[in-house]
Design a protein around this motif. Sequence first.
Motif, PDB file in Angstrom:
ATOM      1  N   GLU A 154       0.798  -1.231   0.000  1.00 32.03           N
ATOM      2  CA  GLU A 154       0.000   0.000   0.000  1.00 32.03           C
ATOM      3  C   GLU A 154       0.829   1.279   0.000  1.00 32.03           C
ATOM      4  O   GLU A 154       0.378   2.303  -0.519  1.00 32.03           O
ATOM      5  CB  GLU A 154      -0.922  -0.005   1.220  1.00 32.03           C
ATOM      6  N   THR A 155       2.036   1.213   0.561  1.00 37.33           N
ATOM      7  CA  THR A 155       2.868   2.416   0.661  1.00 37.33           C
ATOM      8  C   THR A 155       4.344   2.076   0.533  1.00 37.33           C
ATOM      9  O   THR A 155       4.760   0.960   0.816  1.00 37.33           O
ATOM     10  CB  THR A 155       2.669   3.128   2.028  1.00 37.33           C
ATOM     11  N   ALA A 156       5.113   3.077   0.122  1.00 36.33           N
ATOM     12  CA  ALA A 156       6.579   3.011   0.142  1.00 36.33           C
ATOM     13  C   ALA A 156       7.057   4.303   0.793  1.00 36.33           C
ATOM     14  O   ALA A 156       6.748   5.397   0.304  1.00 36.33           O
ATOM     15  CB  ALA A 156       7.132   2.870  -1.262  1.00 36.33           C
ATOM     16  N   ILE A 157       7.779   4.169   1.900  1.00 33.53           N
ATOM     17  CA  ILE A 157       8.099   5.337   2.723  1.00 33.53           C
ATOM     18  C   ILE A 157       9.571   5.335   3.093  1.00 33.53           C
ATOM     19  O   ILE A 157      10.130   4.301   3.482  1.00 33.53           O
ATOM     20  CB  ILE A 157       7.256   5.344   4.019  1.00 33.53           C
ATOM     21  N   ASP A 158      10.194   6.501   2.989  1.00 28.31           N
ATOM     22  CA  ASP A 158      11.547   6.738   3.495  1.00 28.31           C
ATOM     23  C   ASP A 158      11.477   7.913   4.451  1.00 28.31           C
ATOM     24  O   ASP A 158      10.966   8.987   4.093  1.00 28.31           O
ATOM     25  CB  ASP A 158      12.515   7.049   2.351  1.00 28.31           C
ATOM     26  N   VAL A 159      11.982   7.709   5.663  1.00 30.32           N
ATOM     27  CA  VAL A 159      11.959   8.740   6.703  1.00 30.32           C
ATOM     28  C   VAL A 159      13.349   8.862   7.298  1.00 30.32           C
ATOM     29  O   VAL A 159      13.997   7.851   7.592  1.00 30.32           O
ATOM     30  CB  VAL A 159      10.963   8.388   7.833  1.00 30.32           C
ATOM     31  N   HIS A 211      -5.158   6.777  -4.645  1.00 29.99           N
ATOM     32  CA  HIS A 211      -6.331   6.563  -5.500  1.00 29.99           C
ATOM     33  C   HIS A 211      -7.454   5.902  -4.707  1.00 29.99           C
ATOM     34  O   HIS A 211      -8.618   5.954  -5.115  1.00 29.99           O
ATOM     35  CB  HIS A 211      -5.959   5.718  -6.719  1.00 29.99           C
ATOM     36  N   ILE A 212      -7.115   5.291  -3.567  1.00 26.70           N
ATOM     37  CA  ILE A 212      -8.130   4.718  -2.673  1.00 26.70           C
ATOM     38  C   ILE A 212      -8.580   5.796  -1.695  1.00 26.70           C
ATOM     39  O   ILE A 212      -9.722   6.233  -1.700  1.00 26.70           O
ATOM     40  CB  ILE A 212      -7.583   3.483  -1.941  1.00 26.70           C
ATOM     41  N   ASP A 213      -7.682   6.207  -0.833  1.00 25.75           N
ATOM     42  CA  ASP A 213      -7.863   7.352   0.068  1.00 25.75           C
ATOM     43  C   ASP A 213      -6.526   7.581   0.765  1.00 25.75           C
ATOM     44  O   ASP A 213      -5.527   6.946   0.434  1.00 25.75           O
ATOM     45  CB  ASP A 213      -9.029   7.161   1.062  1.00 25.75           C
ATOM     46  N   GLU A 214      -6.495   8.467   1.743  1.00 21.85           N
ATOM     47  CA  GLU A 214      -5.223   8.791   2.390  1.00 21.85           C
ATOM     48  C   GLU A 214      -4.935   7.960   3.631  1.00 21.85           C
ATOM     49  O   GLU A 214      -3.916   8.139   4.293  1.00 21.85           O
ATOM     50  CB  GLU A 214      -5.156  10.290   2.722  1.00 21.85           C
ATOM     51  N   HIS A 215      -5.818   7.003   3.953  1.00 19.88           N
ATOM     52  CA  HIS A 215      -5.682   6.247   5.197  1.00 19.88           C
ATOM     53  C   HIS A 215      -4.323   5.556   5.324  1.00 19.88           C
ATOM     54  O   HIS A 215      -3.615   5.744   6.313  1.00 19.88           O
ATOM     55  CB  HIS A 215      -6.809   5.212   5.310  1.00 19.88           C
ATOM     56  N   HIS A 216      -3.958   4.738   4.349  1.00 13.26           N
ATOM     57  CA  HIS A 216      -2.706   3.987   4.437  1.00 13.26           C
ATOM     58  C   HIS A 216      -1.499   4.917   4.434  1.00 13.26           C
ATOM     59  O   HIS A 216      -0.511   4.668   5.129  1.00 13.26           O
ATOM     60  CB  HIS A 216      -2.596   2.995   3.276  1.00 13.26           C
TER      61      HIS A 216
END
Length: 195
Positions: free
Chosen positions: A12-17, A60-65
Amino acid sequence: MRTATISRSTAETAIDVTVNLDGTGVYDVSTGVGFFDHMLEQLSRHSLIDLTVRTKGDLHIDEHHTVEDTGIAIGQAFAQALGDKRGITRYGDALSPMDETLTRVALDISGRPWLVWRGGFSQPRLGGMDTEMFEHFFHSFAQAAGITLHVETLYGTNNHHIAEAAFKGVARALRTAIEIDPRKADAIPSTKGIL
């Protein structure tokens, strides 16, 4: 320097922090959700934690994930950067006024994650973001960071101010809690000897 970088990828997501707890509040944030970016910038600026966030989510689904997983990744980076928490003040609190809104925040970097959220919004969306996601972000962050976090809107009517006062209040409380106590810089701030 107390820094950490986390990369988190799911279907659902790809994140770099990246976080630097000893920074100056420099931020570079991009989640694809404009109002959420604005809130994360407030979190960085007022905590003096340098924060870089790159999130690609299934908007495209929503911002939840996107919001949830970003909270998890920031919390994981925060916990990693703290290490064994040696020397930190541990507790922080703040009263955060923003015009007609006043928010109270108290937190303990305890290793025992918990969120108490007492706030509400009079509209379901704010700047393209579901208002219920603010509580969910703080829940995800607190769980991943191992923080007991209390956020309470004492009063307020403007939804933008309510959200922003919460983020600024959490930022100010974090700033206090992560500071190194010069009288106990070599000690874990717990009678247990571990946090």
